[in-house]
Design a protein around this motif. Structure first.
Motif, short mmCIF file in Angstrom:
data_model
loop_
_atom_site.label_atom_id
_atom_site.label_comp_id
_atom_site.label_asym_id
_atom_site.label_seq_id
_atom_site.Cartn_x
_atom_site.Cartn_y
_atom_site.Cartn_z
N GLY A 91 0.84 -1.20 0.00
CA GLY A 91 0.00 0.00 0.00
C GLY A 91 0.87 1.24 0.00
O GLY A 91 2.11 1.14 -0.13
N ALA A 92 0.24 2.41 0.14
CA ALA A 92 0.97 3.69 0.12
C ALA A 92 1.97 3.71 -1.03
O ALA A 92 3.10 4.20 -0.89
N VAL A 93 1.54 3.19 -2.15
CA VAL A 93 2.41 3.01 -3.32
C VAL A 93 2.95 4.35 -3.83
O VAL A 93 4.08 4.44 -4.32
N GLU A 94 2.14 5.41 -3.68
CA GLU A 94 2.51 6.72 -4.22
C GLU A 94 3.82 7.24 -3.64
O GLU A 94 4.53 8.00 -4.29
N ASP A 134 -1.58 2.37 -9.79
CA ASP A 134 -2.42 2.26 -8.60
C ASP A 134 -3.85 2.70 -8.88
O ASP A 134 -4.14 3.31 -9.91
N VAL A 135 -4.69 2.41 -7.89
CA VAL A 135 -6.08 2.82 -7.91
C VAL A 135 -6.15 4.35 -7.78
O VAL A 135 -5.50 4.93 -6.90
N VAL A 136 -6.94 4.98 -8.64
CA VAL A 136 -7.17 6.42 -8.52
C VAL A 136 -8.68 6.61 -8.40
O VAL A 136 -9.44 6.11 -9.23
N GLU A 137 -9.07 7.31 -7.35
CA GLU A 137 -10.50 7.61 -7.23
C GLU A 137 -10.68 9.11 -7.45
O GLU A 137 -11.07 9.55 -8.52
N THR A 138 -10.32 9.93 -6.46
CA THR A 138 -10.44 11.38 -6.65
C THR A 138 -9.16 11.99 -7.24
O THR A 138 -9.19 13.10 -7.75
N GLY A 139 -8.04 11.31 -7.12
CA GLY A 139 -6.75 11.83 -7.59
C GLY A 139 -6.00 12.60 -6.52
O GLY A 139 -4.88 13.06 -6.72
N ARG A 140 -6.62 12.70 -5.33
CA ARG A 140 -6.03 13.51 -4.26
C ARG A 140 -4.68 12.94 -3.80
O ARG A 140 -3.71 13.68 -3.62
N THR A 141 -4.61 11.62 -3.63
CA THR A 141 -3.37 11.00 -3.14
C THR A 141 -2.23 11.23 -4.14
O THR A 141 -1.10 11.52 -3.74
O1 LIG Z 1 -7.60 9.00 -5.75
P1 LIG Z 1 -7.85 8.97 -4.29
O2 LIG Z 1 -9.24 9.39 -3.93
O3 LIG Z 1 -6.82 9.69 -3.51
O4 LIG Z 1 -7.84 7.42 -3.83
C1 LIG Z 1 -6.86 6.51 -4.24
C2 LIG Z 1 -5.95 6.13 -3.13
O5 LIG Z 1 -6.69 5.47 -2.11
C3 LIG Z 1 -6.15 4.17 -1.89
O6 LIG Z 1 -5.23 4.17 -0.88
P2 LIG Z 1 -5.60 3.75 0.62
O7 LIG Z 1 -6.09 4.93 1.38
O8 LIG Z 1 -6.47 2.58 0.61
O9 LIG Z 1 -4.18 3.39 1.20
P3 LIG Z 1 -3.23 2.21 0.74
O10 LIG Z 1 -2.49 2.72 -0.45
O11 LIG Z 1 -2.34 1.98 1.89
O12 LIG Z 1 -4.10 1.03 0.41
C4 LIG Z 1 -5.46 3.86 -3.22
O13 LIG Z 1 -4.46 2.87 -3.07
C5 LIG Z 1 -4.89 5.17 -3.62
O14 LIG Z 1 -3.71 5.42 -2.94
#
Ligand SMILES: O=P(O)(O)OC[C@H]1O[C@H](OP(=O)(O)OP(=O)(O)O)[C@H](O)[C@@H]1O
Ligand SMILES: Nc1ncnc2c1ncn2[C@@H]1O[C@H](COP(=O)(O)OP(=O)(O)OP(=O)(O)O)[C@@H](O)[C@H]1O
Ligand SMILES: [Mg+2]
Length: 303
Positions: free
Chosen positions: A160-163, A176-183
């Motif tokens: 996790g916390a791949v970013e 990685d998964v992108v939902e809002t793009g905030r991370t």
């Molecule tokens: O585009 P966003 O709305 O920012 O969402 C995407 C982020 O949310 C998830 O992380 P998560 O909070 O599950 O932490 P993790 O990476 O440790 O799984 C996912 O892995 C991305 O990092």
């Protein structure tokens, strides 16, 4: 993922067989982004759900089902191995697992996109990944995507916390998964290329097998809730001469119900309409003379 986990029901409510044979065994995400929405839809479908997030299993003898609360990443493995009959998981997790399970129904929640990202100006295309290090929690998806395009790269698997991996020098890019793009923004990264895949929560069953016994009822209940969420019931009164125009606006699923009103020359119409755009539909009906227009929620249905 090669091993086949065994299921260990470790709560006090371990089931006996139901009168109709063994219960349908259903895997539900125990934590993470899919967990609450998955238990909500099951509860709305009339199934007993856990009261405590620490519970591992719930037996629902009235409905002949047993729920197993598992890590979403493991669910496809259990279903693919035939240990459990049905699972709720993410499409991306199903594809990443490589398990012998099939998606049978998208569930409309847990939507996300799966993207490559890097520091702006460093890597800007998928071809630019050749020879680079890519950090991801979804190595199955990423390796297949690269192999399909003949790109050789080093896939670094992280939980996790791949970013953060780019900043720490562990990788040149991430997937990685992108939902809002905030991370991503917070980590100073930018997506590039087309989305690798679009995901949402899905119902899965074992590949190559017929549907498990009892699956039809389960599926109909879930579909009833999904339709009820996306439709509303619309009622209105309208002069006779405008019925055809009104019914063209609200054709319903099969055909609207038109009933006589005590007031001469008027009828009452009842029709299911999509929730999206229902307000615009009310405006249009008003314009052609409809009055007493009512919108009500539907909680469940069988169509
Ligand atoms: O585009 P966003 O709305 O920012 O969402 C995407 C982020 O949310 C998830 O992380 P998560 O909070 O599950 O932490 P993790 O990476 O440790 O799984 C996912 O892995 C991305 O990092
Ligand atoms: N913002 C999001 N972050 C992560 N996963 C998301 C998000 N939105 C939807 N999902 C979907 O949820 C599933 C991942 O669930 P999972 O529980 O493994 O990850 P998580 O929500 O990151 O949980 P955790 O990191 O707490 O383990 C995937 O199918 C993913 O596409
Ligand atoms: Mg996560």
């Amino acid at each position: 993922m090669t091993s086949t986990p065994s299921t260990q029901a470790s709560t006090t409510n371990t089931p006996a067989d139901t009168p109709n044979g063994r219960p349908l065994r259903i895997a539900v995400p125990n934590k993470g982004s899919l967990s609450i929405a998955a238990t909500d839809i099951l509860r709305e479908s009339g199934y007993r759900q856990r009261q405590d997030t620490k519970d591992l299993t719930v037996f629902d003898p009235e409905n002949g089902v047993e729920f197993f609360y598992l890590r979403p990443r493991d669910i496809a493995v259990y279903v693919g191995a035939g240990t459990l009959d049905i699972g709720i998981t993410g499409r991306d997790l199903l594809l990443d697992s490589g398990a012998a399970a099939d998606e049978v129904r998208a569930l409309g929640f847990g939507r996300s996109r799966f993207h490559y990202a890097a520091r702006p100006g460093t890597i800007t295309s998928v071809e630019g990944l050749a020879g680079k290090r890519i950090a991801t929690s979804y190595p199955g998806v990423v390796r297949r995507h690269l192999a399909d395009r003949g790109i050789g790269a080093d896939v670094v698997r992280l939980d996790g916390a791949v970013e953060t991996s780019v900043q720490l020098g562990v990788a040149d890019a991430i997937a990685d998964v992108v939902e809002t793009g905030r991370t991503l923004r917070q980590a100073g990264l930018e997506v590039f290329g087309e989305p690798i895949l679009e995901s949402e929560a899905v119902l899965i069953t074992r590949a190559g097998e017929g549907m498990p016994a009892g699956f039809d009822i389960f599926r109909r209940r879930i579909e009833g809730v999904l339709v009820a969420r996306s439709y509303v019931m619309m009622d209105y009164d309208i002069p006779d001469e405008q019925v055809e125009a009104a019914v063209a606006l609200t054709p319903g699923i099969e055909s609207p119900t038109v009933s006589p009103l005590h007031r001469e020359g008027w009828v009452a119409v009842r029709s299911m309409v999509p929730r999206d755009g229902a307000q615009r539909l009310m405006d249009a009906l008003w314009q052609i003379g409809a009055r007493g227009i009512l919108l009500t929620d539907i909680h469940a249905c069988r169509l």
